[in-house]
Design an enzyme around this catalytic site. Structure first.
Site, PDB file in Angstrom:
ATOM      1  CG  ASN A  54       7.932 -72.719  10.307  1.00  0.00           C
ATOM      2  OD1 ASN A  54       9.101 -73.197   9.850  1.00  0.00           O
ATOM      3  ND2 ASN A  54       7.738 -72.323  11.485  1.00  0.00           N
ATOM      4  CG  HIS A 109      11.314 -82.546   9.552  1.00  0.00           C
ATOM      5  ND1 HIS A 109      12.169 -81.814   9.851  1.00  0.00           N
ATOM      6  CD2 HIS A 109      11.943 -83.683   8.588  1.00  0.00           C
ATOM      7  CE1 HIS A 109      13.325 -82.061   9.449  1.00  0.00           C
ATOM      8  NE2 HIS A 109      13.162 -83.013   8.459  1.00  0.00           N
ATOM      9  CG  HIS A 121      20.322 -83.397   7.565  1.00  0.00           C
ATOM     10  ND1 HIS A 121      21.014 -82.262   7.642  1.00  0.00           N
ATOM     11  CD2 HIS A 121      19.103 -83.052   8.265  1.00  0.00           C
ATOM     12  CE1 HIS A 121      20.346 -81.156   8.129  1.00  0.00           C
ATOM     13  NE2 HIS A 121      19.340 -81.647   8.420  1.00  0.00           N
ATOM     14  CB  SER A 173      16.339 -79.080   7.309  1.00  0.00           C
ATOM     15  OG  SER A 173      16.652 -79.519   8.388  1.00  0.00           O
ATOM     16  CG  HIS A 226      20.463 -81.175  14.062  1.00  0.00           C
ATOM     17  ND1 HIS A 226      20.178 -81.993  13.146  1.00  0.00           N
ATOM     18  CD2 HIS A 226      19.975 -79.942  13.452  1.00  0.00           C
ATOM     19  CE1 HIS A 226      20.257 -81.602  11.889  1.00  0.00           C
ATOM     20  NE2 HIS A 226      19.943 -80.122  12.303  1.00  0.00           N
TER      21      HIS A 226
HETATM   22  N1  HPA Z   1      11.246 -73.283  14.985  1.00  0.00           N
HETATM   23  C1  HPA Z   1      12.430 -74.114  15.139  1.00  0.00           C
HETATM   24  N2  HPA Z   1      12.969 -74.656  14.221  1.00  0.00           N
HETATM   25  C2  HPA Z   1      12.695 -74.764  13.198  1.00  0.00           C
HETATM   26  C3  HPA Z   1      11.382 -73.876  12.750  1.00  0.00           C
HETATM   27  C4  HPA Z   1      10.834 -73.264  13.756  1.00  0.00           C
HETATM   28  O1  HPA Z   1       9.665 -72.604  13.792  1.00  0.00           O
HETATM   29  N3  HPA Z   1      11.200 -74.016  11.333  1.00  0.00           N
HETATM   30  C5  HPA Z   1      12.228 -74.802  10.846  1.00  0.00           C
HETATM   31  N4  HPA Z   1      13.053 -75.286  11.895  1.00  0.00           N
END
Ligand code: HPA
Length: 287
Positions: free
Chosen positions: A244, A256, A68, A37, A92
């Protein structure tokens, strides 16, 4: 797409590989890159590009996740002679694809002669040392998706029924990445990736659990592709961008958009790592 687990699965993989081979001629990528991503920018920097939208590949699934593009791109990084094949848009499990469909591009790459796969992703940071925008070389994983692309008939021509998973991520490639990070002056962590099914981000309790169980980053991809690559005897380098990173007991909201933005901001670091790995695998170390 006919299921790669079905009797004609191998033919389906061949059909896609043949189509790509016809388009790229004698350019044979030895390195494949799965772009996570927000990391698709690396493919935009490739030169002498042949782009193959998934829609043009016989029976291929279409990726639906935001961030994507949905195509293979074959081309060379600036200043690097050897072509790579990049996958802009992966499949995914949370989109409804099964683990074999998620692994299909890796099997296609294998058929094309790719020896080394770089698998990238956006992930949540569990390790309290990690900051948003950091990159992490994955040195092990925990499969909390409870799905595996090797369930079903085993293709003995690809690999064994019960593949070893004691060291899925190539230690030499991790060392090469660390050298590259040092020479470009950015930190590279090394850690364990926990794969969740998604599409929900973790609850606070799940965040604590994944950390307690030994995870450094958590995401929703990568493991099906890595399992397929290890089974097929390919060298693997996995890398997460931390998008994050809140302490579990003060877990903020994750969106997202913020994940895609943070991943894009780490794109340069990823490019430096991929360049070093391509040079290493192709036997042409950096000058
Ligand atoms: N958790 C799961 N998938 C993710 C996260 C997360 O905190 N951040 C980016 N993809």
């Amino acid at each position: 797409m006919s299921d790669p687990a079905s009797a004609d699965g191998s033919a389906a993989i061949d059909a896609v590989a043949d189509r790509i081979r016809a388009a790229i001629g004698d350019r044979r990528p030895r390195v494949g890159v799965v772009l996570g991503s927000g990391l698709g920018g690396l493919a935009d920097r490739l030169e002498n590009v042949v782009a193959l939208p998934y829609a043009d590949l016989p029976g291929f699934p279409r990726s639906t996740a935001a961030g994507h593009a949905g195509r293979f791109v074959v081309g060379a990084l600036p200043g690097v002679d050897h072509p790579i094949i990049a996958m802009q848009g992966r499949f995914h499990l949370y989109e409804g694809w099964n683990a074999r469909q998620a692994a299909l591009p890796v099997w296609v790459m294998r058929r094309l002669g790719v020896e080394c796969v770089v698998v990238s992703n956006a992930a949540g940071g569990l390790n309290p040392q990690y900051r948003v925008g950091d990159v992490v070389a994955i040195d092990d994983h925990i499969n909390f998706m409870f799905r595996n692309p090797l369930v079903g008939p085993n293709d003995e021509s690809l690999g064994p029924r019960f593949p070893d998973m004691s060291s899925p991520y190539d230690p030499r490639l991790i060392a090469v990445a660390h050298e590259a990070a040092r020479s470009h002056g950015f930190p590279l962590h090394t850690g364990v990736y926990v794969a969740m099914l998604g599409p929900t981000y973790e609850t606070r309790a799940e965040y604590r659990m994944t950390r307690t169980l030994g995870g450094d980053v958590v995401g929703m991809s990568t493991v099906p592709e890595v399992v397929a690559a290890v089974h097929a005897g390919m060298r693997v380098f996995g890398v997460s961008t931390v998008t994050n990173a809140d302490p579990p007991d003060a877990l903020g909201e994750t969106t997202h958009d913020e994940v895609v933005e943070a991943a894009a901001s780490a794109g340069e670091k990823l490019r430096h790592l991929v360049e070093a790995l391509v040079r290493h695998v192709s036997g042409a170390e950096a000058p």
